[in-house]
Design an enzyme around this catalytic site. Sequence first.
Site, PDB file in Angstrom:
ATOM      1  N   LYS A 145     -21.025   8.128  -3.361  1.00  9.25           N
ATOM      2  CA  LYS A 145     -22.180   7.629  -4.129  1.00  9.25           C
ATOM      3  C   LYS A 145     -21.846   6.278  -4.751  1.00  9.25           C
ATOM      4  O   LYS A 145     -20.786   6.110  -5.329  1.00  9.25           O
ATOM      5  CB  LYS A 145     -22.524   8.619  -5.244  1.00  9.25           C
ATOM      6  CG  LYS A 145     -22.917   9.996  -4.747  1.00  9.25           C
ATOM      7  CD  LYS A 145     -23.103  10.977  -5.886  1.00  9.25           C
ATOM      8  CE  LYS A 145     -21.811  11.323  -6.590  1.00  9.25           C
ATOM      9  NZ  LYS A 145     -21.925  12.435  -7.535  1.00  9.25           N
ATOM     10  N   THR A 198     -29.722   8.293 -17.186  1.00  8.43           N
ATOM     11  CA  THR A 198     -29.125   8.660 -15.894  1.00  8.43           C
ATOM     12  C   THR A 198     -28.140   9.818 -16.047  1.00  8.43           C
ATOM     13  O   THR A 198     -27.250  10.000 -15.224  1.00  8.43           O
ATOM     14  CB  THR A 198     -28.381   7.449 -15.282  1.00  8.43           C
ATOM     15  OG1 THR A 198     -27.449   6.954 -16.267  1.00  8.43           O
ATOM     16  CG2 THR A 198     -29.328   6.337 -14.883  1.00  8.43           C
ATOM     17  N   GLY A 247     -26.729  13.200 -15.486  1.00 10.55           N
ATOM     18  CA  GLY A 247     -26.950  14.255 -14.488  1.00 10.55           C
ATOM     19  C   GLY A 247     -27.462  13.778 -13.142  1.00 10.55           C
ATOM     20  O   GLY A 247     -27.932  14.584 -12.342  1.00 10.55           O
ATOM     21  N   THR A 248     -27.352  12.498 -12.859  1.00  5.63           N
ATOM     22  CA  THR A 248     -27.815  12.007 -11.540  1.00  5.63           C
ATOM     23  C   THR A 248     -27.003  12.634 -10.408  1.00  5.63           C
ATOM     24  O   THR A 248     -27.559  13.034  -9.387  1.00  5.63           O
ATOM     25  CB  THR A 248     -27.701  10.465 -11.419  1.00  5.63           C
ATOM     26  OG1 THR A 248     -26.419  10.066 -11.903  1.00  5.63           O
ATOM     27  CG2 THR A 248     -28.777   9.757 -12.180  1.00  5.63           C
ATOM     28  N   GLY A 249     -25.687  12.702 -10.610  1.00  6.43           N
ATOM     29  CA  GLY A 249     -24.817  13.250  -9.568  1.00  6.43           C
ATOM     30  C   GLY A 249     -25.081  14.735  -9.351  1.00  6.43           C
ATOM     31  O   GLY A 249     -25.137  15.207  -8.206  1.00  6.43           O
ATOM     32  N   CYS A 250     -25.268  15.470 -10.449  1.00  5.80           N
ATOM     33  CA  CYS A 250     -25.572  16.910 -10.348  1.00  5.80           C
ATOM     34  C   CYS A 250     -26.880  17.102  -9.592  1.00  5.80           C
ATOM     35  O   CYS A 250     -26.993  17.951  -8.699  1.00  5.80           O
ATOM     36  CB  CYS A 250     -25.725  17.532 -11.737  1.00  5.80           C
ATOM     37  SG  CYS A 250     -24.304  17.320 -12.801  1.00  5.80           S
TER      38      CYS A 250
HETATM   39  N1  LIG Z   1     -29.697   3.316 -11.973  1.00  3.05           N
HETATM   40  C1  LIG Z   1     -29.879   3.921 -10.794  1.00  3.05           C
HETATM   41  N2  LIG Z   1     -30.917   3.582  -9.996  1.00  3.05           N
HETATM   42  C2  LIG Z   1     -31.113   4.171  -8.815  1.00  3.05           C
HETATM   43  N3  LIG Z   1     -30.289   5.119  -8.295  1.00  3.05           N
HETATM   44  C3  LIG Z   1     -29.228   5.491  -9.035  1.00  3.05           C
HETATM   45  C4  LIG Z   1     -28.953   4.928 -10.311  1.00  3.05           C
HETATM   46  N4  LIG Z   1     -27.823   5.499 -10.824  1.00  3.05           N
HETATM   47  C5  LIG Z   1     -27.417   6.386  -9.890  1.00  3.05           C
HETATM   48  N5  LIG Z   1     -28.239   6.380  -8.812  1.00  3.05           N
HETATM   49  C6  LIG Z   1     -28.147   7.237  -7.629  1.00  3.05           C
HETATM   50  O1  LIG Z   1     -28.004   8.566  -8.113  1.00  3.05           O
HETATM   51  C7  LIG Z   1     -27.062   9.293  -7.322  1.00  3.05           C
HETATM   52  C8  LIG Z   1     -25.894   9.728  -8.215  1.00  3.05           C
HETATM   53  O2  LIG Z   1     -25.001   8.653  -8.343  1.00  3.05           O
HETATM   54  P1  LIG Z   1     -23.872   8.435  -9.397  1.00  3.05           P
HETATM   55  O3  LIG Z   1     -22.850   7.584  -8.711  1.00  3.05           O
HETATM   56  O4  LIG Z   1     -24.477   7.917 -10.654  1.00  3.05           O
HETATM   57  O5  LIG Z   1     -23.355   9.922  -9.641  1.00  3.05           O
HETATM   58  P2  LIG Z   1     -22.450  10.520 -10.772  1.00  3.05           P
HETATM   59  O6  LIG Z   1     -21.625   9.450 -11.388  1.00  3.05           O
HETATM   60  O7  LIG Z   1     -21.730  11.660 -10.163  1.00  3.05           O
HETATM   61  O8  LIG Z   1     -23.516  11.034 -11.844  1.00  3.05           O
HETATM   62  P3  LIG Z   1     -23.285  11.991 -13.160  1.00  3.05           P
HETATM   63  O9  LIG Z   1     -21.832  11.983 -13.502  1.00  3.05           O
HETATM   64  O10 LIG Z   1     -24.165  11.438 -14.220  1.00  3.05           O
HETATM   65  O11 LIG Z   1     -23.792  13.345 -12.780  1.00  3.05           O
HETATM   66  C9  LIG Z   1     -26.656   8.346  -6.199  1.00  3.05           C
HETATM   67  O12 LIG Z   1     -27.482   8.589  -5.092  1.00  3.05           O
HETATM   68  C10 LIG Z   1     -26.893   6.969  -6.791  1.00  3.05           C
HETATM   69  O13 LIG Z   1     -27.108   6.000  -5.790  1.00  3.05           O
HETATM   70  C1  LIG Z   2     -21.581  20.768 -17.401  1.00  9.05           C
HETATM   71  C2  LIG Z   2     -21.579  19.408 -16.817  1.00  9.05           C
HETATM   72  N1  LIG Z   2     -21.376  19.270 -15.487  1.00  9.05           N
HETATM   73  C3  LIG Z   2     -21.371  18.037 -14.932  1.00  9.05           C
HETATM   74  C4  LIG Z   2     -21.567  16.912 -15.693  1.00  9.05           C
HETATM   75  C5  LIG Z   2     -21.491  15.539 -15.038  1.00  9.05           C
HETATM   76  O1  LIG Z   2     -22.550  14.794 -15.248  1.00  9.05           O
HETATM   77  C6  LIG Z   2     -21.800  17.100 -17.086  1.00  9.05           C
HETATM   78  N2  LIG Z   2     -22.015  16.038 -17.917  1.00  9.05           N
HETATM   79  N3  LIG Z   2     -21.798  18.350 -17.608  1.00  9.05           N
END
Ligand SMILES: Nc1ncnc2c1ncn2[C@@H]1O[C@H](COP(=O)(O)OP(=O)(O)OP(=O)(O)O)[C@@H](O)[C@H]1O
Ligand SMILES: Cc1ncc(CO)c(N)n1
Length: 268
Positions: free
Chosen positions: A176, A208, A210-213
């Site tokens: 990502k 943003t 929880g975007t990854g979750c």
């Molecule tokens: N500001 C943004 N605008 C558009 N897409 C975004 C943005 N931030 C993240 N994304 C998308 O959201 C998804 C999650 O990416 P990210 O790299 O932020 O995950 P993460 O760091 O694991 O997130 P988190 O730790 O908050 O759960 C990817 O598909 C990324 O391209």
């Molecule tokens: C419980 C939990 N899982 C994953 C993340 C990563 O975003 C968070 N902040 N909290």
Amino acid sequence: MKRLFKTITIAGSDSGGGAGVQADIKTFQAFDVYGMSAITAITSQNTTGVSSVMNVSPNVIYDQIAMVSKDIGIDACKIGMLANTEVIDAVFKALVDFKIQNIVLDPVMVAKSGDYLLRRGDENSLVKKLLPLCFLVTPNIPEAELISQTSIKTKEDMINSILEIKSLGPKNVLLKGGHMQGDFLTDILYDGIDFYEFTSKKVNSKNTHGTGCTLSAAITASLARGNSLYEAVKIAKKYTLEAIKKAPTNIGQGHGPLYHNLNFSKVN
Ligand SMILES: Nc1ncnc2c1ncn2[C@@H]1O[C@H](COP(=O)(O)OP(=O)(O)OP(=O)(O)O)[C@@H](O)[C@H]1O
Ligand SMILES: Cc1ncc(CO)c(N)n1
């Protein structure tokens, strides 16, 4: 009579409702799949950070997975926060004992707030034990840097890191690009043969959390519904982007959550 596909999230609870199990279940609902959970830890968390964590005992984590496997069945499984090696070992055993397929691992290590969710030094257990079982692993840039022991600044660095991660055993890798600089974000998918790029405009928002979750839960739901990996990632990206664009503006003082209540039950 309605039949539902069945998904589980093996992850931590976020009391603030924006990440972890709560984000996953909301996402499963948006895709009209039946959502279940094996809670690995209870985090006291809001949009500004984590104040305390209670890890669930490894036996109880194993049992949660056992109970739903034996009775209900699992079409696809998402894994999020696993707090330490003991928890990782219990999850590994359950995945093997119950022959769980379609495993999507979000190798959660550090929350957006900077709080450690996986005990420092235990990253290697996650890599050694769980990566070989995964259908897909979805690291963000810092996680990929740690797993591949490389530094990522450019797209070429992303490709090199992906190849290194692939060599550790997962069937597919999605790196990502959410943490990269610039107006556009690119996530890169590798299936062992081809690379596929998913590029979107970066939404200028602090909401943003929880975007990854959300992305990994959406991929899991979409796989459970029978989509190919490429289609599942494409649909999940669309869902996550829309959820970021529509994020509510009145939830907390820090990184607020996304808007999960989008109907993706007909998007195939
Ligand atoms: N500001 C943004 N605008 C558009 N897409 C975004 C943005 N931030 C993240 N994304 C998308 O959201 C998804 C999650 O990416 P990210 O790299 O932020 O995950 P993460 O760091 O694991 O997130 P988190 O730790 O908050 O759960 C990817 O598909 C990324 O391209
Ligand atoms: C419980 C939990 N899982 C994953 C993340 C990563 O975003 C968070 N902040 N909290």
